[in-house]
Design a protein around this motif. Structure first.
Motif, PDB file in Angstrom:
ATOM      1  N   THR A 171     -53.325   6.411  26.813  1.00 32.07           N
ATOM      2  CA  THR A 171     -53.858   6.043  25.505  1.00 32.07           C
ATOM      3  C   THR A 171     -55.369   5.828  25.578  1.00 32.07           C
ATOM      4  OG1 THR A 171     -53.609   3.669  25.877  1.00 32.07           O
ATOM      5  CG2 THR A 171     -51.697   4.851  24.991  1.00 32.07           C
ATOM      6  N   GLU A 172     -55.956   5.608  24.420  1.00 29.32           N
ATOM      7  CA  GLU A 172     -57.329   5.129  24.373  1.00 29.32           C
ATOM      8  C   GLU A 172     -57.392   3.729  24.993  1.00 29.32           C
ATOM      9  OE1 GLU A 172     -60.250   7.127  22.350  1.00 29.32           O
ATOM     10  OE2 GLU A 172     -58.888   8.017  23.827  1.00 29.32           O
ATOM     11  N   GLU A 173     -58.581   3.279  25.337  1.00 26.95           N
ATOM     12  CA  GLU A 173     -58.707   1.974  25.989  1.00 26.95           C
ATOM     13  C   GLU A 173     -58.288   0.838  25.054  1.00 26.95           C
ATOM     14  OE1 GLU A 173     -61.785   1.914  29.671  1.00 26.95           O
ATOM     15  OE2 GLU A 173     -62.592   1.364  27.711  1.00 26.95           O
ATOM     16  N   ILE A 174     -57.653  -0.173  25.643  1.00 28.75           N
ATOM     17  CA  ILE A 174     -57.180  -1.355  24.937  1.00 28.75           C
ATOM     18  C   ILE A 174     -57.923  -2.563  25.506  1.00 28.75           C
ATOM     19  CG2 ILE A 174     -55.143  -2.781  24.455  1.00 28.75           C
ATOM     20  CD1 ILE A 174     -53.474  -0.197  25.170  1.00 28.75           C
ATOM     21  N   ARG A 175     -58.393  -3.430  24.631  1.00 28.73           N
ATOM     22  CA  ARG A 175     -59.094  -4.623  25.113  1.00 28.73           C
ATOM     23  C   ARG A 175     -58.150  -5.535  25.868  1.00 28.73           C
ATOM     24  NH1 ARG A 175     -63.149  -6.717  20.271  1.00 28.73           N
ATOM     25  NH2 ARG A 175     -64.503  -4.879  20.217  1.00 28.73           N
ATOM     26  N   ALA A 176     -58.637  -6.077  26.991  1.00 29.98           N
ATOM     27  CA  ALA A 176     -57.825  -6.958  27.822  1.00 29.98           C
ATOM     28  C   ALA A 176     -58.751  -7.890  28.601  1.00 29.98           C
ATOM     29  CB  ALA A 176     -56.962  -6.139  28.789  1.00 29.98           C
ATOM     30  N   PRO A 177     -58.238  -9.055  29.047  1.00 32.22           N
ATOM     31  CA  PRO A 177     -59.067  -9.959  29.857  1.00 32.22           C
ATOM     32  C   PRO A 177     -59.508  -9.294  31.163  1.00 32.22           C
ATOM     33  CG  PRO A 177     -57.070 -11.058  29.086  1.00 32.22           C
ATOM     34  CD  PRO A 177     -56.908  -9.607  28.763  1.00 32.22           C
ATOM     35  N   GLU A 178     -60.723  -9.557  31.567  1.00 31.14           N
ATOM     36  CA  GLU A 178     -61.342  -9.087  32.811  1.00 31.14           C
ATOM     37  C   GLU A 178     -61.745  -7.621  32.782  1.00 31.14           C
ATOM     38  OE1 GLU A 178     -59.752 -10.277  36.544  1.00 31.14           O
ATOM     39  OE2 GLU A 178     -59.428 -12.342  35.905  1.00 31.14           O
ATOM     40  N   PHE A 179     -60.833  -6.724  32.387  1.00 30.84           N
ATOM     41  CA  PHE A 179     -61.233  -5.321  32.232  1.00 30.84           C
ATOM     42  C   PHE A 179     -60.312  -4.636  31.224  1.00 30.84           C
ATOM     43  CE2 PHE A 179     -58.311  -5.447  35.863  1.00 30.84           C
ATOM     44  CZ  PHE A 179     -57.434  -4.411  35.614  1.00 30.84           C
ATOM     45  N   ASN A 180     -60.891  -3.677  30.497  1.00 34.42           N
ATOM     46  CA  ASN A 180     -60.107  -2.940  29.505  1.00 34.42           C
ATOM     47  C   ASN A 180     -59.090  -2.032  30.190  1.00 34.42           C
ATOM     48  OD1 ASN A 180     -61.541  -4.175  27.484  1.00 34.42           O
ATOM     49  ND2 ASN A 180     -62.879  -2.428  27.089  1.00 34.42           N
ATOM     50  N   THR A 181     -58.025  -1.707  29.469  1.00 33.91           N
ATOM     51  CA  THR A 181     -56.938  -0.933  30.065  1.00 33.91           C
ATOM     52  C   THR A 181     -56.572   0.259  29.181  1.00 33.91           C
ATOM     53  OG1 THR A 181     -55.206  -2.228  28.970  1.00 33.91           O
ATOM     54  CG2 THR A 181     -55.958  -3.005  31.130  1.00 33.91           C
ATOM     55  N   VAL A 182     -55.852   1.198  29.785  1.00 33.50           N
ATOM     56  CA  VAL A 182     -55.140   2.237  29.053  1.00 33.50           C
ATOM     57  C   VAL A 182     -53.653   2.002  29.278  1.00 33.50           C
ATOM     58  CG1 VAL A 182     -56.999   3.925  29.240  1.00 33.50           C
ATOM     59  CG2 VAL A 182     -55.256   3.824  31.023  1.00 33.50           C
ATOM     60  N   ALA A 183     -52.827   2.576  28.425  1.00 39.53           N
ATOM     61  CA  ALA A 183     -51.380   2.406  28.540  1.00 39.53           C
ATOM     62  C   ALA A 183     -50.715   3.734  28.886  1.00 39.53           C
ATOM     63  CB  ALA A 183     -50.790   1.860  27.248  1.00 39.53           C
ATOM     64  N   LYS A 184     -49.691   3.641  29.711  1.00 37.50           N
ATOM     65  CA  LYS A 184     -48.839   4.780  30.068  1.00 37.50           C
ATOM     66  C   LYS A 184     -47.401   4.319  29.893  1.00 37.50           C
ATOM     67  CE  LYS A 184     -48.314   8.987  31.843  1.00 37.50           C
ATOM     68  NZ  LYS A 184     -48.744  10.173  31.097  1.00 37.50           N
ATOM     69  N   TYR A 185     -46.541   5.187  29.341  1.00 40.09           N
ATOM     70  CA  TYR A 185     -45.194   4.755  28.986  1.00 40.09           C
ATOM     71  C   TYR A 185     -44.122   5.476  29.808  1.00 40.09           C
ATOM     72  CZ  TYR A 185     -47.715   2.796  25.055  1.00 40.09           C
ATOM     73  OH  TYR A 185     -48.608   2.092  24.287  1.00 40.09           O
ATOM     74  N   ASN A 186     -43.041   4.740  30.068  1.00 41.06           N
ATOM     75  CA  ASN A 186     -41.870   5.304  30.743  1.00 41.06           C
ATOM     76  C   ASN A 186     -40.629   4.810  30.025  1.00 41.06           C
ATOM     77  OD1 ASN A 186     -40.219   6.451  32.985  1.00 41.06           O
ATOM     78  ND2 ASN A 186     -39.749   4.298  33.339  1.00 41.06           N
ATOM     79  N   ILE A 187     -39.758   5.734  29.624  1.00 42.82           N
ATOM     80  CA  ILE A 187     -38.528   5.368  28.919  1.00 42.82           C
ATOM     81  C   ILE A 187     -37.338   5.534  29.851  1.00 42.82           C
ATOM     82  CG2 ILE A 187     -38.167   7.687  27.949  1.00 42.82           C
ATOM     83  CD1 ILE A 187     -37.166   6.262  25.384  1.00 42.82           C
ATOM     84  N   CYS A 188     -36.407   4.591  29.760  1.00 43.47           N
ATOM     85  CA  CYS A 188     -35.253   4.539  30.659  1.00 43.47           C
ATOM     86  C   CYS A 188     -34.017   4.170  29.841  1.00 43.47           C
ATOM     87  CB  CYS A 188     -35.525   3.493  31.744  1.00 43.47           C
ATOM     88  SG  CYS A 188     -34.138   3.110  32.817  1.00 43.47           S
ATOM     89  N   VAL A 189     -32.927   4.911  30.008  1.00 44.91           N
ATOM     90  CA  VAL A 189     -31.678   4.646  29.287  1.00 44.91           C
ATOM     91  C   VAL A 189     -30.655   4.026  30.237  1.00 44.91           C
ATOM     92  CG1 VAL A 189     -29.759   5.655  28.006  1.00 44.91           C
ATOM     93  CG2 VAL A 189     -32.077   6.513  27.648  1.00 44.91           C
ATOM     94  N   ASP A 190     -30.183   2.847  29.868  1.00 42.14           N
ATOM     95  CA  ASP A 190     -29.184   2.119  30.641  1.00 42.14           C
ATOM     96  C   ASP A 190     -27.837   2.258  29.932  1.00 42.14           C
ATOM     97  OD1 ASP A 190     -27.576   0.330  31.961  1.00 42.14           O
ATOM     98  OD2 ASP A 190     -28.639  -1.461  31.279  1.00 42.14           O
TER      99      ASP A 190
END
Length: 282
Positions: free
Chosen positions: A33-52
């Motif tokens: 994703t685009e950068e997301i504001r976060a404490p100490e340093f900004n982050t990007v998100a990556k997703y993983n989907i899992c079916v139980d």
């Protein structure tokens, strides 16, 4: 015990293959994703989907890291019932792309687990899960539309059960850790997650309930060829008698949980309710 675990694993794998593992992988293959504001340093998100398929759940890992791959100390895991779900692309006010996940059932809540380092900081109810945001490009829009369409088709094969859980108010919390001092929240009247009461795996001093189990889980994660650069979510289900029901490992390298053999691990003390514990392995 080992035969039972083997059958559970085979059943889970069979279910995933029937309903289209490639469709699930579309979400995992979306760009950061685009950068997301976060404490100490900004982050990007990556997703993983899992079916139980054992507990009829869907888990989405929301993995936060810097652009150069440094994992943040805040991580998220979303738990959704395995029901008919809608995945819908949205254009945000900032002209970026997001995906909203919702259900037509008003009585089904999604669960948001917020981790700080390896332990749970809070558990809250949500009616909608939002993923993103991604940069608004033609390529991203095409990929996200295809992903949303195929996942909506995939989960349309699952029905909403007639017996629905108690309707908890969206935005309320089932658990907040003692060290979360700045979070003003409204607590849910029903603290259970389905029939399980949350039981913290770490106490306020970060001491684990079972050093034996923690060390065994770390060894197991190395044996399964998991991506050691990304966090592994661990879900521990126990009966009120203290015996383990199931221990699952969720990793970005799988679309299904890995069942952990707990036969040699000492069980917990008796409780008034079946319990569920979570932790992250790095």
């Amino acid at each position: 015990m080992s035969n039972k675990i083997f059958l559970i694993v085979i059943s889970t794998l069979f279910s995933i293959q029937i309903f289209g593992q490639k469709d699930l992988e579309l979400l995992n293959k979306l760009p950061e994703t685009e950068e997301i504001r976060a404490p100490e340093f900004n982050t990007v998100a990556k997703y993983n989907i899992c079916v139980d398929s054992l507990y009829k759940k869907i888990y989405i890992q929301d993995i936060r890291k810097s652009r150069d791959g440094m994992l943040h100390f805040y991580q998220w895991l979303y738990e959704l019932p395995l029901i008919n779900l809608k995945f819908e692309p949205k254009i945000t006010d900032d002209n970026e792309i997001s995906i909203e996940i919702s259900s037509s059932s008003s009585t089904n809540n999604f669960i948001n687990y917020w981790f700080q380092d390896n332990k749970i900081s809070s558990i809250s109810n949500q009616k909608v899960i939002k993923l993103g945001n991604w940069k608004h490009t033609d390529k991203n829009m095409q990929s996200i539309k295809e992903c949303a369409r195929k996942l909506s088709d995939y989960f349309s094969t699952f029905t909403i059960p007639q017996k629905t859980p108690i309707d908890s108010e969206s935005g309320t919390f089932k658990y907040v850790a003692d060290n979360v001092t700045k979070l003003k929240v409204k607590m849910d009247d029903d603290k259970k997650i389905d029939t399980y009461l949350f039981d913290p795996f770490f106490d306020e001093n970060n001491r684990s309930k079972s050093t034996q189990l923690l060390n065994s889980l770390k060894k197991e994660s190395k044996k399964n060829n998991f991506d050691n650069k990304l966090p592994i979510a661990v879900l521990i289900y126990s009966g009120s008698d203290g015996d383990f029901e199931s221990i699952q490992l969720i990793s970005s390298s799988r679309n299904y949980p890995i069942q952990f053999d707990y036969s040699k691990i000492k069980t917990n003390n008796k409780t008034n309710s079946p319990t569920k514990s979570l932790l992250l392995l790095y």
